[in-house]
Write an enzyme that holds these catalytic residues in place. Structure first.
Site, mmCIF file in Angstrom:
data_model
loop_
_atom_site.group_PDB
_atom_site.id
_atom_site.type_symbol
_atom_site.label_atom_id
_atom_site.label_comp_id
_atom_site.label_asym_id
_atom_site.label_seq_id
_atom_site.Cartn_x
_atom_site.Cartn_y
_atom_site.Cartn_z
ATOM 1 N N CYS A 135 9.336 5.069 1.055
ATOM 2 C CA CYS A 135 7.998 4.857 0.874
ATOM 3 C C CYS A 135 7.697 4.710 -0.714
ATOM 4 O O CYS A 135 7.563 5.692 -1.379
ATOM 5 C CB CYS A 135 6.940 5.618 1.555
ATOM 6 S SG CYS A 135 5.177 4.904 0.865
ATOM 7 N N CYS A 138 4.681 5.827 -2.202
ATOM 8 C CA CYS A 138 4.276 7.089 -2.123
ATOM 9 C C CYS A 138 4.994 7.880 -3.182
ATOM 10 O O CYS A 138 4.578 8.837 -3.784
ATOM 11 C CB CYS A 138 4.623 7.731 -0.850
ATOM 12 S SG CYS A 138 4.057 6.702 0.697
ATOM 13 N N ASP A 139 6.129 7.630 -3.347
ATOM 14 C CA ASP A 139 7.121 8.437 -4.049
ATOM 15 C C ASP A 139 7.667 7.880 -5.219
ATOM 16 O O ASP A 139 8.199 8.819 -6.253
ATOM 17 C CB ASP A 139 8.460 8.862 -3.206
ATOM 18 C CG ASP A 139 7.915 9.424 -1.747
ATOM 19 O OD1 ASP A 139 6.804 9.915 -1.836
ATOM 20 O OD2 ASP A 139 8.584 9.234 -0.851
#
Lengths: 313, 107
Positions: A135, A138-139
């Protein structure tokens, strides 16, 4: 007149399930949508959706999810955060087994979607959350000014490159073919980054192993034509190589294709009368938000017709 | 304690590492979709395990030290601490049953 808890139960709250909910609500079917986590599905992890019609400037995946939810609830859809353990077909009502009981419904729409496929190479499982990620939205921010890799060549991989570019110092794009599958527009943008030296494309290449003690330190890649192996020093690796269907919970209830996706006909009906499938979980060629939306509307209309016929006997 | 406790780098040691009962910290950020996905589950667990587990949230955007200390490079990450030590670590949006099983092991 047959009796059940709900006319229709929709399992899964991504774009397919939510669209089915909008149509079912407008058809005045008593409808419940069950979602394991939160509505939105994979849309929730998409930074900017630029190919969904009606939003010329693009829209964040989160906002699009939320708008679909609001629209469905406006027409009376009930959404519950609950995992479905089992589906038991019956006549006339099907039974949905939940951790705290069970519910019956005249029709079911399975819209449980798909999840990220892993590469299945040494080091991957150990380093998930320690550099290996599925992701980018997200990261990505954890890899500011670092060298990272993106694995894949489809729409998801190329879209994530455009997002990761704002953080990473350098992105190695590793793709096992000699051309991308992703949209030409996305390819053009990625090639622009390549010209600037921000992105380095490794064509015909596969990841063989992820290396690192506590955190990812390098990836070993191999050119599938020359068989030459290269060690790329990277601290992050984002993997976007396709999807696996969320059909394990169905066990052997329905016929699945070789990838595990549910077979349906053109009205989204499965082999069992009254059980329909919509969205990424269905056996089909292309998986987009727009195609899931199409599936969801068709499945809901088909479910409505099915229930009408049941009532007429 | 019905709501998850908001913790920061400054009070992490006091609130989490020195907690008398096991603690679970949800490392999250506003821009992370799966973090939003598990937030309701974390809130439910805070209610259901009140008095047994201290459920807390740390915003990784506002707090850099603690996530770096625990090598967090993906969110959401849930870490369960017992007596100041990491006993369980879960990365990604998972269902309530998986988190709950990890919590029960720590109790």
């Amino acid at each position: 007149m047959p009796e059940w808890d709900y006319d229709l139960i929709i399992i899964g709250g991504g774009p397919g399930g939510l669209t089915a909910g909008i149509y079912a609500g407008r058809a005045r079917l008593k409808t419940l949508l069950l979602e394991k986590l939160i509505h939105g599905g994979q849309m929730m992890t998409t930074d900017l959706v630029e190919n969904y019609p009606g939003f010329p400037e693009g829209i964040t995946g989160f906002e699009l999810s939320d708008r679909m939810r609001q629209q469905a609830e406006r027409f009376g859809l009930l959404i519950r955060s609950q995992e479905v353990l089992e589906l038991k077909p019956g006549k006339p009502a099907h039974t949905v087994v939940l951790p705290d009981g069970q519910l019956t419904a005249g029709a079911i729409i399975i819209a449980t979607g798909a999840r990220y496929r892993r590469l299945g190479v040494p080091g991957e499982d150990k380093l998930v959350g320690r550099g290996v990620s599925f992701c980018a939205t997200c990261d990505g921010a954890f890899f500011k000014d670092e060298a990272i890799a993106m694995v894949g060549g489809g729409d998801n991989a190329l879209t994530e490159i455009l997002f990761l570019d704002r953080f990473a110092k350098k992105i190695h794009l590793i793709h096992r073919r000699d051309q991308f599958r992703g949209a030409k527009y996305l390819q053009e943008r990625v090639f622009e980054f390549e010209k600037l030296g921000k992105v380095e494309i490794h064509w015909d290449s596969e990841v063989k192993e992820f290396l690192g003690q506590d955190n990812l330190e390098a990836a070993k890649i191999r050119n599938v034509k020359t068989l030459k192996e290269t060690l790329l020093p990277i601290t992050g690796a984002f993997i976007a190589i396709g999807m696996l269907p969320n059909t394990g919970w169905l066990k052997d209830l329905l016929p699945l294709d070789e990838g595990g996706f549910i077979f349906t006909d053109v009205i989204m009906a499965t082999e069992i009368p009254g059980i329909f499938a919509a969205g990424d979980v269905r056996s089909k060629l292309w998986r987009q938000i727009s195609t899931a939306v199409g599936d969801g509307s068709v499945a809901a209309i088909a479910a409505e017709n099915y229930l009408e016929e049941l009532k007429r006997g | 304690m019905a709501e998850p406790l908001q913790v920061s780098d400054a009070d992490f040691e006091q609130e989490i590492l020195k907690s008398d009962i096991p603690a679970m910290v949800d490392f999250w950020a506003a821009w992370c979709g799966p973090c939003r996905a598990i937030a309701p589950v974390v809130e439910e667990l805070a209610r259901d395990y009140a008095g047994k587990v201290k459920v807390a949230k740390m915003n990784v955007d506002e707090n850099a030290k603690t996530p770096a200390k625990y090598g967090i490079r993906a969110i959401p990450t849930l870490i369960i601490f017992k007596g100041g030590q990491v006993v369980e670590q879960i990365t990604g949006a998972v269902s309530r049953s998986i988190i709950e099983n990890a919590l029960k092991k720590a109790l």
